[in-house]
Design a protein around this motif. Sequence first.
Motif, PDB file in Angstrom:
ATOM      1  N   GLY A   1       0.787  -1.219   0.000  1.00  0.00           N
ATOM      2  CA  GLY A   1       0.000   0.000   0.000  1.00  0.00           C
ATOM      3  C   GLY A   1       0.821   1.272   0.000  1.00  0.00           C
ATOM      4  O   GLY A   1       0.274   2.356   0.260  1.00  0.00           O
ATOM      5  N   LEU A   2       2.113   1.157  -0.315  1.00  0.00           N
ATOM      6  CA  LEU A   2       2.966   2.345  -0.309  1.00  0.00           C
ATOM      7  C   LEU A   2       2.829   3.172  -1.594  1.00  0.00           C
ATOM      8  O   LEU A   2       3.078   4.373  -1.581  1.00  0.00           O
ATOM      9  N   ILE A   3       2.506   2.523  -2.700  1.00  0.00           N
ATOM     10  CA  ILE A   3       2.306   3.238  -3.962  1.00  0.00           C
ATOM     11  C   ILE A   3       1.062   2.702  -4.647  1.00  0.00           C
ATOM     12  O   ILE A   3       0.604   1.590  -4.367  1.00  0.00           O
ATOM     13  N   GLU A   4       0.509   3.515  -5.594  1.00  0.00           N
ATOM     14  CA  GLU A   4      -0.676   3.121  -6.336  1.00  0.00           C
ATOM     15  C   GLU A   4      -0.306   2.171  -7.470  1.00  0.00           C
ATOM     16  O   GLU A   4       0.853   2.109  -7.912  1.00  0.00           O
ATOM     17  N   VAL A   5      -1.315   1.440  -7.978  1.00  0.00           N
ATOM     18  CA  VAL A   5      -1.078   0.481  -9.069  1.00  0.00           C
ATOM     19  C   VAL A   5      -0.577   1.187 -10.325  1.00  0.00           C
ATOM     20  O   VAL A   5       0.333   0.710 -11.007  1.00  0.00           O
ATOM     21  N   ASP A   6      -1.191   2.339 -10.648  1.00  0.00           N
ATOM     22  CA  ASP A   6      -0.755   3.050 -11.845  1.00  0.00           C
ATOM     23  C   ASP A   6       0.693   3.516 -11.736  1.00  0.00           C
ATOM     24  O   ASP A   6       1.416   3.609 -12.730  1.00  0.00           O
ATOM     25  N   GLN A   7       1.168   3.762 -10.509  1.00  0.00           N
ATOM     26  CA  GLN A   7       2.565   4.138 -10.306  1.00  0.00           C
ATOM     27  C   GLN A   7       3.498   2.960 -10.562  1.00  0.00           C
ATOM     28  O   GLN A   7       4.623   3.143 -11.044  1.00  0.00           O
ATOM     29  N   VAL A   8       3.021   1.770 -10.252  1.00  0.00           N
ATOM     30  CA  VAL A   8       3.827   0.564 -10.532  1.00  0.00           C
ATOM     31  C   VAL A   8       4.082   0.444 -12.028  1.00  0.00           C
ATOM     32  O   VAL A   8       5.213   0.240 -12.491  1.00  0.00           O
ATOM     33  N   PHE A   9       3.006   0.565 -12.817  1.00  0.00           N
ATOM     34  CA  PHE A   9       3.154   0.447 -14.272  1.00  0.00           C
ATOM     35  C   PHE A   9       4.006   1.575 -14.836  1.00  0.00           C
ATOM     36  O   PHE A   9       4.828   1.364 -15.735  1.00  0.00           O
ATOM     37  N   ALA A  10       3.822   2.790 -14.315  1.00  0.00           N
ATOM     38  CA  ALA A  10       4.589   3.930 -14.816  1.00  0.00           C
ATOM     39  C   ALA A  10       6.079   3.738 -14.560  1.00  0.00           C
ATOM     40  O   ALA A  10       6.919   4.028 -15.430  1.00  0.00           O
ATOM     41  N   ARG A  11       6.408   3.223 -13.356  1.00  0.00           N
ATOM     42  CA  ARG A  11       7.830   3.059 -13.031  1.00  0.00           C
ATOM     43  C   ARG A  11       8.460   1.892 -13.790  1.00  0.00           C
ATOM     44  O   ARG A  11       9.609   1.994 -14.239  1.00  0.00           O
ATOM     45  N   THR A  12       7.728   0.806 -13.945  1.00  0.00           N
ATOM     46  CA  THR A  12       8.282  -0.307 -14.722  1.00  0.00           C
ATOM     47  C   THR A  12       8.425   0.062 -16.200  1.00  0.00           C
ATOM     48  O   THR A  12       9.388  -0.339 -16.863  1.00  0.00           O
ATOM     49  N   ASP A  13       7.478   0.834 -16.731  1.00  0.00           N
ATOM     50  CA  ASP A  13       7.605   1.312 -18.114  1.00  0.00           C
ATOM     51  C   ASP A  13       8.816   2.232 -18.270  1.00  0.00           C
ATOM     52  O   ASP A  13       9.513   2.202 -19.299  1.00  0.00           O
ATOM     53  N   ALA A  14       9.072   3.055 -17.261  1.00  0.00           N
ATOM     54  CA  ALA A  14      10.198   3.986 -17.329  1.00  0.00           C
ATOM     55  C   ALA A  14      11.525   3.245 -17.372  1.00  0.00           C
ATOM     56  O   ALA A  14      12.416   3.568 -18.181  1.00  0.00           O
ATOM     57  N   ILE A  15      11.680   2.228 -16.508  1.00  0.00           N
ATOM     58  CA  ILE A  15      12.966   1.523 -16.506  1.00  0.00           C
ATOM     59  C   ILE A  15      13.099   0.651 -17.744  1.00  0.00           C
ATOM     60  O   ILE A  15      14.202   0.439 -18.260  1.00  0.00           O
ATOM     61  N   ARG A  16      11.966   0.139 -18.252  1.00  0.00           N
ATOM     62  CA  ARG A  16      12.029  -0.602 -19.520  1.00  0.00           C
ATOM     63  C   ARG A  16      12.455   0.342 -20.647  1.00  0.00           C
ATOM     64  O   ARG A  16      13.214  -0.041 -21.548  1.00  0.00           O
ATOM     65  N   TRP A  17      11.976   1.583 -20.612  1.00  0.00           N
ATOM     66  CA  TRP A  17      12.390   2.590 -21.606  1.00  0.00           C
ATOM     67  C   TRP A  17      13.891   2.815 -21.539  1.00  0.00           C
ATOM     68  O   TRP A  17      14.579   2.868 -22.562  1.00  0.00           O
ATOM     69  N   LEU A  18      14.422   2.944 -20.326  1.00  0.00           N
ATOM     70  CA  LEU A  18      15.853   3.175 -20.158  1.00  0.00           C
ATOM     71  C   LEU A  18      16.650   1.985 -20.673  1.00  0.00           C
ATOM     72  O   LEU A  18      17.685   2.153 -21.338  1.00  0.00           O
ATOM     73  N   GLU A  19      16.167   0.799 -20.398  1.00  0.00           N
ATOM     74  CA  GLU A  19      16.843  -0.423 -20.862  1.00  0.00           C
ATOM     75  C   GLU A  19      16.869  -0.483 -22.383  1.00  0.00           C
ATOM     76  O   GLU A  19      17.886  -0.827 -23.000  1.00  0.00           O
ATOM     77  N   ARG A  20      15.757  -0.128 -23.011  1.00  0.00           N
ATOM     78  CA  ARG A  20      15.693  -0.191 -24.471  1.00  0.00           C
ATOM     79  C   ARG A  20      16.526   0.910 -25.126  1.00  0.00           C
ATOM     80  O   ARG A  20      17.102   0.699 -26.200  1.00  0.00           O
ATOM     81  N   VAL A  21      16.566   2.067 -24.518  1.00  0.00           N
ATOM     82  CA  VAL A  21      17.442   3.125 -25.028  1.00  0.00           C
ATOM     83  C   VAL A  21      18.893   2.649 -25.029  1.00  0.00           C
ATOM     84  O   VAL A  21      19.633   2.838 -26.008  1.00  0.00           O
ATOM     85  N   ALA A  22      19.319   2.028 -23.934  1.00  0.00           N
ATOM     86  CA  ALA A  22      20.687   1.502 -23.862  1.00  0.00           C
ATOM     87  C   ALA A  22      20.913   0.425 -24.910  1.00  0.00           C
ATOM     88  O   ALA A  22      21.981   0.353 -25.547  1.00  0.00           O
TER      89      ALA A  22
END
Length: 516
Positions: free
Chosen positions: A478-499
Amino acid sequence: MTLNLLTALGGVGLFLIGMDIMTGALREAAGPDLRRMLGRFTASPLRGTLTGAVATGALQSSTAVTLMTIGAVGAGLLSFAHALGVLYGANIGTTLTGWIVMILGFKLKLGTAVLPVIFVAALAAMLAHGWVARAARALAGFCLLFIGLDMMQGGLDGADALLHPEMLPDGDGWSGRLMLVGLGVILVTLTQSSSAGIALTLVLLGAGSITFAQGAALVIGLNVGTTLTAVLAALGGTRAMRLTALGNLLFNIGTALMAFPLLGLIAPVLHGTWLGSDDQTALVLFHTGFNLLGAAVFLPLTPRFAAMVEALVPDRPMPMATPLDKRLLADEGAAMEAAQTVADQLRQTLFTALANAIGPDHDLRALGSVSAQGAPVLEALGAYLAKIHIPPDKAPEQARYVALLHQLDHLERLLERCGQRSRIDMLRKDPLLTRDVAAIRAALARDADAARFSRLARLIRYRAERFRRGALLREHAGLIEVDQVFARTDAIRWLERVAGHAERLSHYAAEARTHA
């Protein structure tokens, strides 16, 4: 006489076709090696001159060597000062055609002897493949030169009755020489080949239709006129193309100005050599001699000459796709150099824009600009690559072409990532990703090599798994919302793909350079 004139015109046509076939086959066979030689053996203007002379002598085409030089200058493989040396040498190398025509065509008269040879060469060209077919085409073109030369001689035999020296401007006066130079320029403009113009001049000289002085002035005009094709081709082209064309034109004009006053002085010397005292031999000697003299005079002045030409052609900002000049498509190596130049420029622009966007200042201005400009450049690059045709038996060129296609694919994908601004915002907000973001930003800013990006991609991939698990645990607690989970995982996936895209781009750019 009408039939003889038609025969002479047919001979000129056969000579031009033979030159085109031979040059094309030699360029296909030796082009890659000569291109590498241009980049490797031009560490000084003198070495560039020697290299240019050898390359032009091998290809029998100063235009082909000029195209290679333009590609090398545009790609940054060759400085303009060293490129001038190659141009000096190209002018010397192109005089070899006159010697071939004079010795093999006039003295040995190979026109009839090559008839059975061209039959065998034509069969081999149709039935064989790979280097055998190219060698056969080159030999067939070589044979056509002498068949055409025989037809020219036969058609113009007795031409002195209709065309005699008194009908042309006097070659001994300055005004007459200038008019004859103009005629030479017109002749090379009509035939688009200085070699054909020299052959025709030698035939007319042998028939007694012109004097040696008139022929020499015509040859000077041919020498200047052969640069006009490059000048016209350079209009609207890249700065490298305009520099090369203007430098070549000014060099040939300077050489012509030196040849004018020497013509009357050295004519007796040229007629008194051990090679022979006839006008044709003297004319070929003159052609070679004044080009050697021009190179010898310009070589010590090359740095100042290069600076002067560069001052005449200002370095104004050009659209990113400007190097993709269709006139370079005549040489697949030069065309791929141009394509790689655009790919490198777009890659570096994307890297810089992304580095600024994910940096501490969060500067999105360059990212917005490249997002708008990148798509048309990629479209132009893709269309240009589609027009490059490479024979299937040329493995290094095929590998280089494939590397360019891979770069095009990853550039398109990386450009798509540039439009995903929300991912960038999320990366900046999460303190757990600060170190990874900083590492990627530094590598992008330096345009790091593939190995560096590969290590970063593996590290981010490993951390991404841990990050995703941690995000899910925080959501479960309950520390973060579900939509925040998806946003953060999408962000790190973006960084991985950029690399990953950056690693592939750097890898394929290096691979393309190894096959250049």
